[in-house]
Design a protein around this motif. Structure first.
Motif, mmCIF file in Angstrom:
data_model
loop_
_atom_site.group_PDB
_atom_site.id
_atom_site.type_symbol
_atom_site.label_atom_id
_atom_site.label_comp_id
_atom_site.label_asym_id
_atom_site.label_seq_id
_atom_site.Cartn_x
_atom_site.Cartn_y
_atom_site.Cartn_z
ATOM 1 N N SER A 1 0.950 -1.308 -0.052
ATOM 2 C CA SER A 1 0.217 0.194 0.055
ATOM 3 C C SER A 1 0.950 1.266 -0.032
ATOM 4 O O SER A 1 2.036 1.128 0.476
ATOM 5 C CB SER A 1 -0.905 -0.063 1.291
ATOM 6 O OG SER A 1 0.143 0.237 2.341
ATOM 7 N N PRO A 2 0.392 2.220 -0.359
ATOM 8 C CA PRO A 2 1.247 3.634 -0.263
ATOM 9 C C PRO A 2 1.984 3.993 1.096
ATOM 10 O O PRO A 2 2.958 4.048 1.202
ATOM 11 C CB PRO A 2 0.264 4.808 -0.802
ATOM 12 C CG PRO A 2 -0.907 4.135 -1.734
ATOM 13 C CD PRO A 2 -0.783 2.873 -0.938
ATOM 14 N N ASP A 3 1.046 3.815 2.099
ATOM 15 C CA ASP A 3 1.700 3.746 3.488
ATOM 16 C C ASP A 3 2.806 2.789 3.918
ATOM 17 O O ASP A 3 3.777 3.005 4.354
ATOM 18 C CB ASP A 3 0.764 3.603 4.639
ATOM 19 C CG ASP A 3 -0.212 4.803 4.614
ATOM 20 O OD1 ASP A 3 0.068 6.111 4.085
ATOM 21 O OD2 ASP A 3 -1.354 4.499 5.347
ATOM 22 N N GLU A 4 2.592 1.523 3.391
ATOM 23 C CA GLU A 4 3.662 0.613 3.638
ATOM 24 C C GLU A 4 4.766 0.911 2.746
ATOM 25 O O GLU A 4 6.253 0.746 3.210
ATOM 26 C CB GLU A 4 3.170 -0.903 3.290
ATOM 27 C CG GLU A 4 2.094 -1.406 4.069
ATOM 28 C CD GLU A 4 1.372 -2.514 3.639
ATOM 29 O OE1 GLU A 4 0.789 -3.505 4.284
ATOM 30 O OE2 GLU A 4 1.231 -2.492 2.396
ATOM 31 N N ARG B 1 4.447 7.571 -4.126
ATOM 32 C CA ARG B 1 3.276 7.030 -3.575
ATOM 33 C C ARG B 1 2.004 6.792 -4.581
ATOM 34 O O ARG B 1 1.327 5.796 -4.821
ATOM 35 C CB ARG B 1 2.460 7.671 -2.268
ATOM 36 C CG ARG B 1 3.359 7.610 -1.076
ATOM 37 C CD ARG B 1 2.781 8.523 -0.064
ATOM 38 N NE ARG B 1 1.387 8.380 0.256
ATOM 39 C CZ ARG B 1 1.126 7.757 1.549
ATOM 40 N NH1 ARG B 1 1.760 7.507 2.514
ATOM 41 N NH2 ARG B 1 -0.434 7.643 1.590
ATOM 42 N N THR C 1 2.920 1.915 -8.003
ATOM 43 C CA THR C 1 1.649 0.812 -7.160
ATOM 44 C C THR C 1 1.876 -0.423 -7.546
ATOM 45 O O THR C 1 0.995 -1.307 -7.140
ATOM 46 C CB THR C 1 0.419 1.534 -7.814
ATOM 47 O OG1 THR C 1 0.417 1.498 -9.250
ATOM 48 C CG2 THR C 1 0.055 2.886 -7.263
#
Lengths: 231, 231
Positions: B7-10, B194, B198
């Protein structure tokens, strides 16, 4: 045949007179300025020329990337700002998109390049590749087609306002803006070429670069004329 | 070993923790921050690091040249303006030259690169070449060493003010300015990575790009340490 370097004034004169094949003399543009273009021709030209507009900041980024002269970069970077704008809805590329809408093209069909002709793509890509691979001063010299842009833009603006009244004159902002920007840009380009091209070799390279750029613009029009021209 | 995309946060977390070899941990910088550097070491570092500063606008020009996203370019171009300044005597490169003068180097001896070490030149050139040849999002990812820059700059500024009182603290402007600019720049870089990275492949490429950039900075310090370090 002489092998002596020219003075800066002689070089400038040579560059100005050297340009014989500038695209305002292309049959497609002659017909456009005479009011003879069909809507389909105008639309085809606007859609294809957009690819050129889109690539201008890439060309200028390449020049910045290759240029070691901070003072030159400080001024040159303005071209990117002019073209990309500073906020959503500003800048030369946006102005061209508004022109596209005014000739009844959707933004989508211009941005997704569905009308883009291979000959136009190859010519524009050749220009960007030139600036990525050649000495930066040659790239600057190639930009000197702008020497001829204000006259061309003035004539084109007059032709559009007079002959193509189906296009909202408010949306001719791109042409109006370039009439102001082009002299500033070409003055700067000339200043650089006069300063840096002081040998026969670099002067010849500057002349070749300008010829190359004329070929790019001419070749784009050949492709557009072949695809859309009613002759 | 997973092949799933993060994910973007990860991804952001992975980028932040991934960076193990950032150059603030290099022995040369540890000694500098402990107040153990000699004047010769500081001077050697300032003179060599100048080559990196000098090449930042070339790197950013290459990214502009490769980036098709106008909104990204509109913000990214500010880096070039920050670094080159808008008039003579302004900008990050000028601030570094003033730092050089404050450590008793002449502008000439910094600008003519007479102290430039081959290892530093090769590392910096590798960075510029990376941005000229790799996908633009990878070049953006490589810039994310700036995530760590504000802390580093804060510590360095404190160390200079405390330990190296022979340097006029007024001339530490470069460090002070970057404490403000770096978070803005790294926020933008993170936002891009981010958004665009992807897939597993692009995320791996982003991580590699950041590692590569850490290697560039580390390798510069190795060369500087070897040439000037008193160990």
């Amino acid at each position: 045949m002489t092998t002596a370097a020219l003075s800066p004034d002689e070089l400038e004169e040579a560059l100005r007179t050297h340009v014989k094949g500038y695209h305002h003399q292309h049959p497609f543009h002659l017909r456009m300025n005479n009011g003879e273009s069909t809507r389909e021709e105008i639309r085809g030209w606007v859609a294809n020329r957009f690819y050129y507009q889109l690539n201008i900041p890439k060309k200028d980024g390449a020049i910045l990337s290759a240029c070691p002269d901070r003072e030159v970069r400080r001024r040159w970077v303005q071209r990117i700002v002019d073209h990309d704008g500073t906020t959503e809805g500003t800048g030369g590329i946006e102005a061209w998109l508004r022109l596209a809408e005014a000739v009844d093209l959707s933004r989508d069909e211009v941005e997704d390049a569905r009308h883009l002709l291979p000959g136009v793509r190859f010519a524009v890509d050749a220009y960007v590749n030139f600036t990525r691979t050649k000495p930066w001063v040659e790239s600057v010299a190639s930009s000197l087609t702008e020497l001829f842009a204000p006259d061309l833009m003035t004539d084109r603006l007059a032709a559009f306002e007079r002959h193509y009244t189906w296009i909202d004159p408010k949306e001719l902002t791109y042409f109006r803006t370039r009439i102001v920007q082009a002299p500033r840009d070409s003055d700067h380009g000339l200043e650089i070429v006069r300063k840096y091209c002081t040998t026969k070799e670099t002067q010849d390279a500057a002349m070749s670069a300008l010829s190359f750029k004329c070929d790019v613009l001419w070749s784009m029009l050949d492709a557009i004329d072949l695809a859309y021209g009613h002759r």
